[in-house]
Design an enzyme around this catalytic site. Structure first.
Site, PDB file in Angstrom:
ATOM      1  N   SER A 265      -5.796 -34.773 -50.624  1.00 12.75           N
ATOM      2  CA  SER A 265      -7.073 -34.052 -50.776  1.00 12.75           C
ATOM      3  C   SER A 265      -7.653 -33.638 -49.423  1.00 12.75           C
ATOM      4  O   SER A 265      -8.175 -32.524 -49.273  1.00 12.75           O
ATOM      5  CB  SER A 265      -8.084 -34.883 -51.567  1.00 12.75           C
ATOM      6  OG  SER A 265      -8.217 -36.169 -51.030  1.00 12.75           O
ATOM      7  N   HIS A 295      -2.182 -39.449 -56.624  1.00 13.20           N
ATOM      8  CA  HIS A 295      -3.343 -39.507 -55.703  1.00 13.20           C
ATOM      9  C   HIS A 295      -4.563 -39.947 -56.524  1.00 13.20           C
ATOM     10  O   HIS A 295      -4.563 -41.021 -57.117  1.00 13.20           O
ATOM     11  CB  HIS A 295      -3.493 -38.133 -55.038  1.00 13.20           C
ATOM     12  CG  HIS A 295      -4.468 -38.067 -53.901  1.00 13.20           C
ATOM     13  ND1 HIS A 295      -4.897 -39.161 -53.198  1.00 13.20           N
ATOM     14  CD2 HIS A 295      -5.103 -36.983 -53.320  1.00 13.20           C
ATOM     15  CE1 HIS A 295      -5.757 -38.772 -52.246  1.00 13.20           C
ATOM     16  NE2 HIS A 295      -5.904 -37.467 -52.308  1.00 13.20           N
ATOM     17  N   HIS A 341       1.084 -47.634 -51.416  1.00 16.76           N
ATOM     18  CA  HIS A 341       0.358 -46.647 -50.599  1.00 16.76           C
ATOM     19  C   HIS A 341       1.307 -46.066 -49.559  1.00 16.76           C
ATOM     20  O   HIS A 341       2.216 -46.749 -49.085  1.00 16.76           O
ATOM     21  CB  HIS A 341      -0.848 -47.288 -49.897  1.00 16.76           C
ATOM     22  CG  HIS A 341      -1.854 -46.283 -49.448  1.00 16.76           C
ATOM     23  ND1 HIS A 341      -1.778 -45.659 -48.224  1.00 16.76           N
ATOM     24  CD2 HIS A 341      -2.929 -45.750 -50.082  1.00 16.76           C
ATOM     25  CE1 HIS A 341      -2.775 -44.805 -48.125  1.00 16.76           C
ATOM     26  NE2 HIS A 341      -3.483 -44.823 -49.233  1.00 16.76           N
ATOM     27  N   ARG A 350     -10.684 -51.248 -49.678  1.00 15.56           N
ATOM     28  CA  ARG A 350     -11.534 -50.641 -50.708  1.00 15.56           C
ATOM     29  C   ARG A 350     -11.359 -51.413 -52.024  1.00 15.56           C
ATOM     30  O   ARG A 350     -12.297 -51.518 -52.823  1.00 15.56           O
ATOM     31  CB  ARG A 350     -11.164 -49.162 -50.894  1.00 15.56           C
ATOM     32  CG  ARG A 350     -11.359 -48.325 -49.637  1.00 15.56           C
ATOM     33  CD  ARG A 350     -10.811 -46.918 -49.799  1.00 15.56           C
ATOM     34  NE  ARG A 350      -9.377 -46.895 -50.058  1.00 15.56           N
ATOM     35  CZ  ARG A 350      -8.672 -45.800 -50.309  1.00 15.56           C
ATOM     36  NH1 ARG A 350      -9.269 -44.618 -50.321  1.00 15.56           N
ATOM     37  NH2 ARG A 350      -7.370 -45.875 -50.532  1.00 15.56           N
ATOM     38  N   ASP A 396      -7.570 -47.608 -56.337  1.00 21.32           N
ATOM     39  CA  ASP A 396      -7.665 -47.228 -57.750  1.00 21.32           C
ATOM     40  C   ASP A 396      -7.392 -48.385 -58.708  1.00 21.32           C
ATOM     41  O   ASP A 396      -7.692 -48.277 -59.896  1.00 21.32           O
ATOM     42  CB  ASP A 396      -6.698 -46.076 -58.039  1.00 21.32           C
ATOM     43  CG  ASP A 396      -7.045 -44.848 -57.206  1.00 21.32           C
ATOM     44  OD1 ASP A 396      -8.223 -44.471 -57.204  1.00 21.32           O
ATOM     45  OD2 ASP A 396      -6.154 -44.300 -56.548  1.00 21.32           O
ATOM     46  N   ARG A 422     -15.350 -37.900 -52.176  1.00 21.82           N
ATOM     47  CA  ARG A 422     -14.427 -37.388 -51.153  1.00 21.82           C
ATOM     48  C   ARG A 422     -15.036 -36.235 -50.337  1.00 21.82           C
ATOM     49  O   ARG A 422     -14.685 -36.000 -49.185  1.00 21.82           O
ATOM     50  CB  ARG A 422     -13.118 -37.014 -51.850  1.00 21.82           C
ATOM     51  CG  ARG A 422     -11.893 -36.642 -51.077  1.00 21.82           C
ATOM     52  CD  ARG A 422     -11.415 -37.520 -49.989  1.00 21.82           C
ATOM     53  NE  ARG A 422     -11.276 -38.927 -50.132  1.00 21.82           N
ATOM     54  CZ  ARG A 422     -10.132 -39.619 -50.028  1.00 21.82           C
ATOM     55  NH1 ARG A 422      -9.014 -38.992 -49.843  1.00 21.82           N
ATOM     56  NH2 ARG A 422     -10.108 -40.940 -50.064  1.00 21.82           N
ATOM     57  N   ARG A 442       0.139 -23.980 -39.371  1.00 17.49           N
ATOM     58  CA  ARG A 442       1.402 -23.323 -39.696  1.00 17.49           C
ATOM     59  C   ARG A 442       2.559 -24.137 -39.093  1.00 17.49           C
ATOM     60  O   ARG A 442       3.128 -23.760 -38.064  1.00 17.49           O
ATOM     61  CB  ARG A 442       1.366 -21.914 -39.123  1.00 17.49           C
ATOM     62  CG  ARG A 442       2.394 -20.850 -39.549  1.00 17.49           C
ATOM     63  CD  ARG A 442       3.314 -21.258 -40.603  1.00 17.49           C
ATOM     64  NE  ARG A 442       4.225 -20.183 -40.982  1.00 17.49           N
ATOM     65  CZ  ARG A 442       5.512 -20.385 -41.147  1.00 17.49           C
ATOM     66  NH1 ARG A 442       6.053 -21.571 -40.939  1.00 17.49           N
ATOM     67  NH2 ARG A 442       6.276 -19.394 -41.560  1.00 17.49           N
TER      68      ARG A 442
END
Ligand code: AMX
Length: 458
Positions: A265, A295, A341, A350, A396, A422, A442
Site C-alpha cells: 500500500s 496484505h 511477514h 502491533r 492482522d 494507513r 522507474r
C-alpha cells in the site's frame, strides 16, 4: 435487482470548506519551517554520497519480490526485522506513552501520529486538539461522492467501494487543478499535496462510515462534531458510542498507520504519486493494494479462518484439535492468515499492543482465548513445516478479535478500517516525496533471456 439504500440524512452535510481554511492547526506552518532544513540536509548528504554503494542485487531478489533491496527513501518510519516498526524513531510502546490522549483516555490520538509522521516531532496536547478541529472542518464530502456511495450495491466489497469513492473524490484535488492550470511551480508541489492529503484524511472517516452504514445499516450517518477527535467522530458516524471501542479505534488507527515504504500500500501510493498523480489517485492505488489477501485483507481472512476453527473444534478444544486444524490448512495449500511477514522476524509489536489491550479489556472473551492458544501453537507448526521465513503473528492476527468483542461483526469491512489508518502514514510520505523533489519512479526490469546473458558475462 439490488436496490441501494439511500442515506436519509445526506452524508455531504458537514462544515463548510471555508471553515477549513480558517482553522489551521499550525501543522503546515511547522512543516514550512522544517522542510527547507531537511532539503538542505539531503542535498549535503547526496553531494557527498550519491555514488556510495548501499547494497547489491541478486537474481533471487529480482525473481523474489525485491526482498531486502534498498532502493527507496521513506522518511516517516523504518521497520526493523527484530524490533518492528518505529515512527520517526519511536517504537509503538514509546508512542503509547508520549503521544497526547483524549481527555480521560489512555490510548494515543492518531492525530498525534499524523503530526509526528509529517514533522518528526511529538506534538503537544494543544497541537493535537487543533489538528482534530482542522480535520473536522475539512470533512465535507462533495454530494456526488455521497450519492455514489449510497447507490453502490451492498454486494460490492467495502474495499472496492472505498477505492472507488477515493478516486471519485479526486474532483477536489487542488494539486490537479493547479497543475492543469499551469499555475504552480515544482517548489510548491508539496503544499498542494499537503492540502489534498489533509482534506483526504479528514474525509476518509466520512467515506468509510457512509460505506459501512449503506452496506450494513440504515444509511444514516451522524454529523461530524467539531469538538470530538477524529476517531470519536469516526466511531459515532459508524454508530458505535461505547467509550472502550473508541479507545480501541484510537489505538487501532495509530498502529496501522505506517510500516515504512516497501509494503504494497505504501509503495503503490508512492509509485503512482511519482508520476505526479495527485494524492487522491495515488491513495486509491495504495488502497487497491491493501485490498489483497496477502496484505490488508488478511484481517478479514483471519476472522473467516477463526470462525472455521471455532466451528470445527467448538469451545472446549484441545491443543491436538487445533494442531490438526492448522496442519490441514497448510496441507490444503492455504496460508495461515495473520502469520508471517516479508520483513519482520519476530512477533509484530502491533500484535503485542493489541494483545495488551485485549488483556486489559476483553476478560474471558472466547475468541481471544482461541487467538491466544493459536499464538502458542501456530509458530511451532510453521517452523516444523519449514517454509515461512517468519512463523510469528503479524498485526492482522489480532485486530478482528478486538472488533468482534465490541459487536463489530462485519469482517468484510475490516480492511477499510486499516485503510483509513494507513492514510496517516502514506500521505505524509507523499508530501515528503514532493518536498524532496523525488523523480518519477522507474526501476530497471530484465527478461530471463537478458538476465542469462548478463550473468554469463560476469
Ligand atoms: N502460512 C503458510 N505458509 C506461509 C505463511 C503462512 N502464514 N507465511 C509464509 N508462508 C509460505 C509462503 O507462502 C511461501 O511459500 P511458497 O514458497 O510455497 O511460495 C514460503 O512460506 C516463504 O514465504 P516467506 O518468504 O516467509 O513470506 P513472503 O515474504 O513471501 O510473504 C506474507 C509474506 C505476509 C505474504 C506471508 O507470510 C503470508 O502469506 N502470510 C499470511 C497472510 C498474511 O497474514 N498477510 C498479512 C501480512 C501483514 C500485512 O501486510 N497486513
Amino acid at each position: 435487482m439490488h436496490l441501494a439504500r439511500v442515506a436519509t440524512r445526506p452524508v455531504a452535510r458537514y462544515l463548510s470548506t471555508s471553515a477549513a481554511a480558517m482553522s489551521s492547526s499550525g501543522l503546515k506552518e511547522r512543516l514550512t519551517e522544517i522542510i527547507p532544513q531537511v532539503q538542505a540536509d539531503v542535498k549535503e548528504f547526496r553531494s557527498e554520497h550519491d555514488d556510495t554503494v548501499i547494497g547489491t542485487v541478486t537474481v533471487r531478489q529480482a525473481y523474489g519480490g525485491m526482498r531486502g533491496i534498498k532502493g527507496l527513501v521513506t522518511e516517516t518510519s523504518v521497520l526493523d526485522p527484530e524490533e518492528g516498526i518505529r515512527y520517526r524513531g519511536y517504537t509503538l510502546p514509546e508512542l503509547q506513552e508520549l503521544l497526547p490522549k483524549a481527555d480521560g483516555g489512555e490510548e494515543p490520538l492518531p492525530e498525534g501520529a499524523l503530526w509526528l509522521l509529517l514533522t518528526g516531532e511529538i506534538p503537544t496536547v494543544d497541537q493535537v486538539r487543533a489538528v482534530s478541529r482542522e480535520l473536522a472542518a475539512r470533512a465535507d464530502l462533495p454530494s456526488h461522492v455521497a450519492d455514489m456511495i449510497a447507490k453502490f450495491p451492498s454486494t460490492m466489497h467495502p474495499m472496492t467501494q472505498f477505492v472507488s469513492a477515493i478516486a471519485a473524490l479526486q474532483t477536489e484535488s487542488e494539486f490537479a487543478k493547479a497543475y492543469a492550470a499551469k499555475s504552480v511551480s515544482k517548489k510548491q508541489f508539496w503544499e498542494l499535496f499537503y492540502e489534498d492529503s489533509m482534506n483526504l484524511i479528514a474525509k476518509l472517516p466520512v467515506v468509510a462510515a457512509s460505506i459501512y452504514k449503506n452496506t450494513y445499516g440504515d444509511g444514516n450517518v451522524a454529523c461530524i462534531d467539531p469538538e470530538l477527535d477524529w476517531s470519536a467522530n469516526f466511531c459515532n458516524m459508524m454508530g458505535y458510542t461505547n467509550k472502550d471501542f473508541t479507545e480501541l479505534m484510537r489505538l487501532y488507527l495509530t498502529i496501522h498507520a505506517d510500516h515504512e515504504g516497501g509494503n504494497v500500500s505504501a509503495h503503490a501510493t508512492h509509485l503512482v504519486g511519482s508520476a505526479l498523480s495527485d494524492p487522491y489517485l495515488s491513495f486509491a492505488a495504495g488502497m487497491s493494494g491493501l485490498a489483497g489477501p496477502l496484505h490488508g485483507l488478511a484481517n478479514q481472512e483471519v476472522l473467516q479462518w477463526l470462525t472455521e476453527v471455532q466451528k470445527e473444534v467448538g469451545e472446549d478444544f484441545t491443543d491436538e484439535q487445533l494442531k490438526d486444524f492448522v496442519w490441514n490448512t497448510l496441507k490444503s495449500g492455504n496460508v495461515v492468515p495473520g502469520y508471517g511477514h516479508a520483513v519482520l522476524r519476530k512477533t509484530d509489536p502491533r500484535y503485542t499492543c493489541q494483545r495488551e489491550f485485549a488483556l486489559k479489556h476483553l476478560g474471558d472473551d472466547k475468541l481471544f482465548r482461541l487467538v491466544s492458544k493459536l499464538y502458542e501453537i501456530v509458530p511451532d507448526i510453521l517452523l516444523e513445516q519449514g517454509k515461512a521465513a517468519n512463523p510469528w503473528p503479524n498485526v492482522d492476527a489480532h485486530s478482528g478479535v478486538l472488533l468482534r468483542h465490541y459487536g463489530f461483526n462485519e469482517q468484510n469491512f475490516y480492511t477499510v478500517l486499516f485503510g483509513v489508518s494507513r492514510a496517516l502514514g502514506v500521505l505524509p510520505s507523499l508530501v515528503w516525496d514532493r518536498a524532496l523533489g523525488l523523480p518519477i519512479e522507474r526501476p530497471k526490469s530484465m527478461s530471463t533471456k537478458a538476465l542469462k546473458e548478463f550473468v554469463a558475462k560476469l
